[in-house]
Design an enzyme around this catalytic site. Sequence first.
Site, PDB file in Angstrom:
ATOM      1  N   HIS A  53     -17.467  -7.611  14.266  1.00  0.00           N
ATOM      2  CA  HIS A  53     -16.007  -7.599  14.270  1.00  0.00           C
ATOM      3  C   HIS A  53     -15.410  -8.665  15.188  1.00  0.00           C
ATOM      4  CE1 HIS A  53     -12.580  -5.829  12.520  1.00  0.00           C
ATOM      5  NE2 HIS A  53     -13.008  -4.580  12.495  1.00  0.00           N
ATOM      6  N   ASP A  80     -13.100  -9.768   9.938  1.00  0.00           N
ATOM      7  CA  ASP A  80     -12.201  -8.627   9.824  1.00  0.00           C
ATOM      8  C   ASP A  80     -12.354  -7.987   8.453  1.00  0.00           C
ATOM      9  OD1 ASP A  80     -11.050  -8.982  12.405  1.00  0.00           O
ATOM     10  OD2 ASP A  80      -9.814 -10.606  11.607  1.00  0.00           O
TER      11      ASP A  80
END
Length: 432
Positions: free
Chosen positions: A402, A406
């Site tokens: 992350h 995304d």
Amino acid sequence: MVIEQIKMPQLGESVTEGTISKWLVSVGDKVNKYDPLAEVMTDKVNAEVPSSFTGVVKELIAEEGETLAVGEMICTIEMEGVTPQETAALVTSDAAAQSVAVNAEPVDQGNKARYSPAVLKISQEHGIDLTKVSGTGAGGRITRKDLLKLIESGNIPVAEQNVETNKEPAVVEASTQSATQSVSTPTASAQAVNIPVAVGDIEIPVTGIRKAIAANMLRSKHEAPHAWTMIEVDATNLAEYRNSLKDEFKKKEGFNLTFFAFFVKAVAQALKEFPQINSMWAGDKIIQKKDINISIAVATDDALYVPVIKQADEKTVKGIAREISELAVKVRTGKLRSEDMQGGTFTVNNTGSFGSVQSMGIINYPQAAILQVESIVKRPVVMNNGMIAVRDMVNLCMSLDHRVLDGLVCGRFLQRVKEILENTSKSTTSIY
């Protein structure tokens, strides 16, 4: 008589250490130049270390299972009828031809002040004063193993805060890049645990390759914040197309046309359209890789290897199927080379091969994502016309870093992979 040293080679630009997985010679054996001496494991692959000299094995310095830094002595060879001057000339003229050659170090007390990147990294993380550590390496050199023993014992010589500023800095024997990419050291939670052993329990020694797998997985989970997403794919058309070709293909080509080849091809095509996925975290920047090199997971009974299909986007389904077959054979016959494991930018794992329908993979560090291809199973599905039909369905499960990626871009990437697979058929897709 001249005694020559064989040292731990650097089998890759970011490799700082290696583990002797198996000796191929014994003390007293006669060896010729280029004969294999030992199998060394680095970065989850076994590579043979050849002899740089012709002579007799004098001493095996390292034991099987022992991890040594690059440049540390692993054995000695006695050369008959060669003077030291002749040996020096021989080594100089042959250095360029030796792919595993390393620079010789004087074996003296000066070695104590020369630290590998792995040793420096551990000492900095645990505040160890290296000047107070006695090394067991050649010439008193401090090794990674020495520091790990100190950490396990709890008797850590702590560096003083106000050190003299006129002391010379330690010499680092590898590039800064190697230091930043060295294998991460075990954290407190990864240290040996005192577990009671009852009658009937079996103690299984941890092999060098299992330690390497553990270190890489631990580093990935500790450094990369994992997120997970999944998409469902109707693979009915793909299954019909592949099944109509597989028998004739095997007779003609000599290897199997697997479903996995179609999945790898679809992923490679989608990565070309969504290059953000083909990226790596580099601290203060993200590196978006130009080449699309797909790592594939190949398991044996006791280990997991991740060989790489280079430039997968430029290959046909047939070409990918051939490489999958060849790499799998290399893994299972112990012939996988270091270069077969290097350069991967994205991993595809065929978890469906053993019946899995849903899983969360650990990212293959330092890549940004891994895709798990699950089993193709027949399930009743509600179609667009409201009717229920039996379809061949497969789940694609993606773990992502992350920091780099995304949900939006990953969702679009998976949607594109789904679109490619669901439109794979005789009329739309060529395997050549």
